[in-house]
Design an enzyme around this catalytic site. Structure first.
Site, PDB file in Angstrom:
ATOM      1  N   CYS A  81     -29.173 -46.624  19.700  1.00  0.00           N
ATOM      2  CA  CYS A  81     -28.800 -45.429  18.981  1.00  0.00           C
ATOM      3  C   CYS A  81     -30.223 -44.595  18.347  1.00  0.00           C
ATOM      4  CB  CYS A  81     -28.064 -45.724  17.708  1.00  0.00           C
ATOM      5  SG  CYS A  81     -26.461 -46.467  18.308  1.00  0.00           S
ATOM      6  N   ARG A 132     -34.443 -43.999  24.594  1.00  0.00           N
ATOM      7  CA  ARG A 132     -33.808 -45.317  23.797  1.00  0.00           C
ATOM      8  C   ARG A 132     -32.530 -45.902  24.443  1.00  0.00           C
ATOM      9  NH1 ARG A 132     -36.450 -45.370  18.708  1.00  0.00           N
ATOM     10  NH2 ARG A 132     -34.924 -46.952  18.044  1.00  0.00           N
ATOM     11  N   TRP A 192     -25.398 -45.707  21.531  1.00  0.00           N
ATOM     12  CA  TRP A 192     -25.404 -46.745  22.484  1.00  0.00           C
ATOM     13  C   TRP A 192     -24.432 -47.774  21.929  1.00  0.00           C
ATOM     14  CZ3 TRP A 192     -26.107 -52.035  22.567  1.00  0.00           C
ATOM     15  CH2 TRP A 192     -26.261 -52.704  23.948  1.00  0.00           C
ATOM     16  N   ASN A 210     -27.586 -46.247  12.984  1.00  0.00           N
ATOM     17  CA  ASN A 210     -27.982 -47.191  13.940  1.00  0.00           C
ATOM     18  C   ASN A 210     -27.945 -48.443  13.525  1.00  0.00           C
ATOM     19  OD1 ASN A 210     -29.254 -48.688  16.106  1.00  0.00           O
ATOM     20  ND2 ASN A 210     -31.580 -47.475  15.727  1.00  0.00           N
ATOM     21  N   GLY A 211     -27.300 -49.484  14.175  1.00  0.00           N
ATOM     22  CA  GLY A 211     -27.245 -50.888  13.556  1.00  0.00           C
ATOM     23  C   GLY A 211     -25.891 -51.335  13.814  1.00  0.00           C
ATOM     24  N   GLU A 259     -40.174 -61.526  36.553  1.00  0.00           N
ATOM     25  CA  GLU A 259     -40.349 -60.249  36.183  1.00  0.00           C
ATOM     26  C   GLU A 259     -39.865 -59.299  37.497  1.00  0.00           C
ATOM     27  OE1 GLU A 259     -40.516 -58.257  33.643  1.00  0.00           O
ATOM     28  OE2 GLU A 259     -41.519 -56.542  34.352  1.00  0.00           O
ATOM     29  N   LYS A 316     -36.861 -56.447  37.370  1.00  0.00           N
ATOM     30  CA  LYS A 316     -37.088 -54.935  37.580  1.00  0.00           C
ATOM     31  C   LYS A 316     -36.202 -54.710  38.403  1.00  0.00           C
ATOM     32  CE  LYS A 316     -39.282 -53.913  35.136  1.00  0.00           C
ATOM     33  NZ  LYS A 316     -39.817 -54.601  33.924  1.00  0.00           N
ATOM     34  N   GLU A 319     -32.574 -54.323  36.818  1.00  0.00           N
ATOM     35  CA  GLU A 319     -32.358 -53.343  35.827  1.00  0.00           C
ATOM     36  C   GLU A 319     -32.085 -52.158  36.458  1.00  0.00           C
ATOM     37  OE1 GLU A 319     -36.224 -53.836  33.592  1.00  0.00           O
ATOM     38  OE2 GLU A 319     -35.125 -53.572  31.912  1.00  0.00           O
ATOM     39  N   HIS A 322     -33.841 -77.909  44.301  1.00  0.00           N
ATOM     40  CA  HIS A 322     -33.093 -78.497  43.247  1.00  0.00           C
ATOM     41  C   HIS A 322     -31.909 -77.593  43.036  1.00  0.00           C
ATOM     42  CE1 HIS A 322     -35.987 -81.537  42.431  1.00  0.00           C
ATOM     43  NE2 HIS A 322     -36.960 -80.422  42.339  1.00  0.00           N
ATOM     44  N   LYS A 382     -34.218 -48.714  25.840  1.00  0.00           N
ATOM     45  CA  LYS A 382     -35.438 -48.748  25.884  1.00  0.00           C
ATOM     46  C   LYS A 382     -36.038 -49.629  24.531  1.00  0.00           C
ATOM     47  CE  LYS A 382     -39.868 -48.250  27.466  1.00  0.00           C
ATOM     48  NZ  LYS A 382     -40.217 -49.136  28.692  1.00  0.00           N
TER      49      LYS A 382
END
Ligand code: M6R
Length: 587
Positions: free
Chosen positions: A2, A29, A76, A100-101, A460, A464, A467, A483, A582
């Protein structure tokens, strides 16, 4: 997550357009609904919309909204779906509030307020804060006392901003664990970060946990958690926080990928790290999340091999919940782009509570919460990173970690200087990489394989891809394939292999052979010697030769380009992928 903004306009200026501008700056964000509330002539009004900001802007154009004091929010969703009804600001008869929270005791508070006859119309945790304020006002409290009582009652994380119909020139704010700044300019502002209000304010105050402030046209009164009035230090807004737009690029992500050689150069220049950082250190503990965690995994190889210091890398969101033991003489390194990630911040709090360990932070955002919480900060000089998928901040993190790993090793520090030019060469492969995206775009799943320092880069690369393209992807240590994960390989699964000609080349070559025997979509990133030795049935992309230790920096680049191109041809929103934020400010 948020984003909050609030503006008190001088000379009764209508601030709605400026609030929207601030919300646009907070878009990075991550959010899924937005809203604005203003107070004008003692009346509160608000407009909200689900989805992107353009939906809110259309509503404002259609219905009109004006006022010289207002608050705005990008939400968000946590508690309650991303609908207009759940969007902030929450509003009662006399209060509009953004948050926000997460209010962890919202159930008990709601029950208490319902018993007192108050009703609720949203599925959010936040609404209890607004309704609580209303009850206190109804009981005859002043707005200040109502706010104080509300803060005393809520548990959890919050950045709050509230306006009151009976106090039309004030925004009340408070912070606990979620970020909030107060900005000083022609107009007084508040915001989730300094960048959101950077066009209005040249100086900010970063609120600390427990702080509460009353912002008016004339200035600000700050209070600590015991409601004693306090002075707070103003900090100039760093130029680095101001993003310069996409330039000629279609997306921030591509621009940021292309900026890497310069970001790395600048980061090397600003991070000549002295050996004293390791004085008395017999263990290193790295705490981070997501991409930053992957940077930490690479560093473990370097630290143990070259510094001979045992190193642990921990996912920050898990760390404090398993009662870990922090040995004496541990250097803790928190890695973070945003400097706001709540999981990393909370993990540091655990470290502070349970040890006397020295805490260093590697952060990209100057003056961010994590950089302020550390004893020593090393800044990655990547500049503002707007794309949700982290790219240049990651390679810059690797550079700072390399500067620590090789602080006693002039040979490698010299070699590090060559990396930016090699990255330029890797970026020039973009045209060659573009067609590979066609081979991946319809896959339901992709596998990334690497060994040693390139294993974290496989992780990574997979992160990417998932996402931004929403294709399921996993990174594996190539030796682990047999395995279990090898069961996943068939002709439809692209297997992306990182295989420069290094000490483990033959082992990796076998892992590739095993994959090729079971699937037909094999893509290999290698170097000249490797390419000559690896089978021609696979697609091979040849990267410049690089010292094996720095291969993680170089090999990240083609994987970023591949993920970008795949998302692009799938038509996805590359810079603002669905569901992602973000800045992760809730646990
Ligand atoms: O700002 P931080 O580096 O602390 O963020 C950690 C993760 O949330 C972040 O790296 C995330 O995984 C990115 N979206 C990766 O591209």
């Amino acid at each position: 997550m948020c984003g909050i903004i609030g503006i008190i306009g001088k000379d009764n200026e209508n601030v709605v357009a400026k609030i929207i501008k601030g919300l646009e700056k907070l878009e990075y964000r991550g959010y899924d609904s937005a809203g604005v509330a203003v107070v004008s002539d003692g009346n509160l009004s608000r407009l909200r919309a689900a989805g992107k900001l353009k939906n809110l802007i259309a509503k404002i154009e259609e219905n009109g909204l004006s006022g010289s004091v207002g608050i705005g929010h990008t939400r968000w969703a946590t508690h309650g779906k991303a609908t207009e009804n759940n969007a902030h600001p929450m509003m009662t008869k006399n209060v509009a509030l953004v948050h926000n929270g997460i209010i962890e005791n919202y159930r008990e508070l709601k029950f208490e307020l319902q018993k007192d006859g108050y009703t609720f119309s949203t599925e959010t945790d936040t609404e209890v804060a607004a309704v609580f304020l209303q009850r206190e006002l109804d009981r005859g409290c002043s707005p200040r006392d109502a706010f104080k009582n509300m803060l005393a009652a809520v548990e959890g994380s919050y950045a709050f901003a509230a306006i009151f119909s009976m106090l039309p020139e004030t925004i009340m704010v408070a912070k606990n664990k979620s970020p909030l700044v107060v900005g000083f300019g022609k107009n007084m502002c508040i915001g989730s970060d300094a960048s959101a209000i950077s066009s209005e304010c040249k100086e900010v105050v970063y609120l600390d946990d427990g702080d509460y402030a009353e912002v008016t046209r004339e200035g600000v009164l700050f209070f600590d958690k015991s409601f004693n009035q306090i002075e707070k230090k103003r900090t100039p807004v760093s130029e680095d926080l101001i993003d310069s737009g996409k330039g000629t690029y279609e997306h921030f992500m591509l621009k940021e990928i292309m900026e890497q050689p310069n970001a790395i150069r600048k980061t090397i220049l600003h991070n000549r790290i002295g050996e004293d950082i390791l004085n008395g250190v017999s263990r290193i503990l790295i705490l981070a999340c997501g991409t930053s965690y992957h940077a930490g995994l690479v560093a473990r190889y370097w630290f143990e091999k070259f510094l001979k210091i045992p190193t642990n890398v921990e996912i920050a969101s898990e760390y404090r919940y398993r009662s870990p033991i922090i040995e004496d003489n541990t250097l803790v390194i928190a890695i973070t782009q945003s400097g706001e990630t709540i999981d990393t911040l909370e993990a540091l709090e655990y470290v502070r509570k349970h040890s006397n360990a020295k805490v260093a932070a590697i952060a990209n955002v100057k003056n961010s919460a994590i950089s302020r919480a550390a004893d020593t900060v090393f800044y990655t000089e990547a500049g503002v990173e707007v794309g949700v998928a982290s790219t240049k901040a990651f390679t810059a993190q690797l550079v700072v970690l390399a500067a620590i790993a090789f602080c006693r090793n002039e040979f490698f520090l010299q070699k590090l200087q060559n990396v930016p030019a090699l990255c330029e060469e890797a970026l020039a492969l973009y045209e060659e990489i573009k067609p590979l995206a066609e081979k991946i775009k319809n896959a339901h799943s992709a596998m990334y394989l690497g060994r040693d320092v390139l294993y974290p880069i496989a992780l990574e690369g997979a992160l990417k891809l998932k996402e931004i393209s929403y294709i399921h992807a996993e990174g594996f240590a190539a030796g682990e394939m047999k395995h279990g994960p090898i069961a996943l390989i068939d002709d439809s699964v692209p297997v992306i292999c990182l295989c420069p000609h290094n000490e483990l080349f033959e082992k990796m070559e076998s892992n590739i052979a095993v994959s090729m025997a079971r699937g037909k979509n094999i893509i290999i990133f290698t170097d000249e010697i490797g390419a000559a030795l690896l089978p021609n049935e696979a697609v091979k992309i040849v990267l410049p030769n690089i010292n094996a230790e720095f291969a993680p920096i170089l090999y990240s680049i083609p994987l970023q380009l591949l993920a970008y191109q795949t998302a692009l041809i799938r038509g996805e929103d590359v810079d603002k992928p669905r569901n992602l934020a973000k800045s992760v400010t809730v646990e």
